[in-house]
Scaffold this motif. Sequence first.
Motif, short mmCIF file in Angstrom:
data_model
loop_
_atom_site.label_atom_id
_atom_site.label_comp_id
_atom_site.label_asym_id
_atom_site.label_seq_id
_atom_site.Cartn_x
_atom_site.Cartn_y
_atom_site.Cartn_z
N ALA A 32 0.83 -1.20 0.00
CA ALA A 32 0.00 0.00 0.00
C ALA A 32 0.86 1.25 0.00
N ALA A 33 1.94 1.23 0.79
CA ALA A 33 2.83 2.40 0.86
C ALA A 33 3.52 2.64 -0.48
N ALA A 356 -2.90 9.33 2.31
CA ALA A 356 -2.77 8.27 3.32
C ALA A 356 -4.08 7.51 3.45
N ALA A 357 -5.20 8.23 3.40
CA ALA A 357 -6.51 7.58 3.46
C ALA A 357 -6.70 6.64 2.27
N ALA A 361 -7.49 2.62 2.27
CA ALA A 361 -8.62 2.04 1.53
C ALA A 361 -8.17 0.93 0.59
N SER A 362 -6.90 0.96 0.16
CA SER A 362 -6.40 -0.06 -0.76
C SER A 362 -6.03 -1.37 -0.07
N PHE A 521 0.93 7.26 6.73
CA PHE A 521 0.20 5.99 6.63
C PHE A 521 0.83 4.91 7.51
N LEU A 522 2.13 4.71 7.39
CA LEU A 522 2.76 3.58 8.06
C LEU A 522 2.83 3.76 9.57
N VAL A 523 3.10 4.97 10.06
CA VAL A 523 3.12 5.18 11.51
C VAL A 523 1.73 4.93 12.09
#
Length: 560
Positions: A32-33, A356-357, A361-362, A521-523
């Motif tokens: 995702a990232a 990030a949202a 969602a992915s 996103f990852l944090v």
Amino acid sequence: MKTALTLPLFLFSFSFLAAQDPAGIPAEAQKAAQSVKPEAIRAHMRFLADDAMEGRKPGTRGYRLAANYVISQFEALGLQPAGDGQTYLQKVPLRQWRVNEDGCSLTVLGKKGQEQLLIYGKNYTLSPVYGDAKSEITAPVVFVGFGVTAPDLGYDDYKNMDVKGKIVAYFNGAPAAFPSSQRAYHGSAKLENAAAHGAVGVISFSLPTDVRNRMEASSARSRQGTYRWLGKDGKPQRVFPELKGVAALGDSTARVFLAQSGRALADIIAAANKSIPQAFPLNLSVRMKTETQSGGDIEGYNVVGLLPGTDPVLKNEYVVYVSHLDHLGIGRPVKGDSIFNGAHDNASGVAINLEAARMYASLPTKPKRSILFVGVTAEEMGLLGSDYFASNPTVPKEKMIANLCLDMPFFFHPLIDIVPYGYEHSSMAKEVNTVAKYLGVKVAKDPMPEQVVFMRSDHFSFVRQGIPAIYVKSGTESGNPQIDGLKLNLDWRATIYHSPQDDINQPFDYNAAAKHAQIQFLVGYLTAQNPQRPTWNAGDFFGNKFGPKPGVRSSAESGR
């Protein structure tokens, strides 16, 4: 723009890093990232910073257009409405107050009965007295250094000084010897501290070296009025009705006041510069009259979207993302432009959180905890929208376990290092370290402690509610010896910040913005997956001040 040329290398580098150093990040989160879209961030910014948004000032058509855009993005991503009444909007009642200068006065009363009437805007300004259309006090004045009480740091300007029923006078700011975050907090909490000690009024002024609070600047700001959010009782919040007069003095006037003490001005300033507490009478009294009028109400809106969690228990807890959607609207023209577009401040933060949202969602399997995305209003009016949400959340307050804020992250050069404000205060440092290692960025110390950034954006509204928070900004390394990242930042603040020139035509590095999105996103993802909610570090100032008291379990913990 250079985005199109560097994007393939950018994505390849992250594929390589993912393969070589997973760093404990699940494969689906890595995927995702790696799907990050710099062009999506640019597109969001381009819309939100367009002239059609009219600077996104709360209460305007432009702000509502921007809010509707964010709602449309939430809907497209499948985020559920989490505002009022099953909508995406949370109403934020705002009211403006102004001082009527014609009805105000400040008179110095000498020991022998002599009176000196000062001139508004030249010698002093007054702040609104909320709730009182007309307020008058006459009281002796006591100087209390910086007006700070910090027992954890062994410092108290009020020690052995009774100020009940008196007016206190103090320097702006806080002792330089304090750590940056504590200095920021105590510098902002002085009205509350004065009221707690029984003072009925306050007079503030600057040290000679402090050019930010000169009378010409503070006079212009005071004439713009101030806003507060209203509680359910219709009363303004975060005000101190015990204080019947709040004045700011110009530099030369302040010197006259201090001279009445019989002490050498140089000694008073020297003690302040050495962070030595001091308190003594000024041997004069002041009569302060303040006339306050309401400038009208504004119905502000926060925009709130929810990605529900998947764990039967943890889905009832929330990781909260916040970025402010508002800016300054339309003002005086600067270089022929009157629209304060706020591209960097803070269309950028909203755009990155939207990306990030999209990453969330992915995911084929959503996180264990629920994720809230909040675009807040009235940050430029004093963090009002975030303070309202953190105080009146649309989910149970005790279930909000972490906050990630983004505001002006600064992406005018490649992202080599980051400054994660809040990093030293809580266990969220572990997630930050994991993500930084995975993405190949360094974790740096605050290069501008004098800017007191930890107090100046929406994450602090959550800290006030005892919620650990992280606010990531770019560090100073640019990867180019010809580019001084710190100078670039300071120059931008001096020339572009809060001006119409903060528009979409600036030389943004959207690959750096994309890396910010990956960090956000990852944090948050790792925090949402961690079986343990974040905790304040043992002995941490903010944890002790606002967090759960030792030996007391939070309701969220008690429910497990």
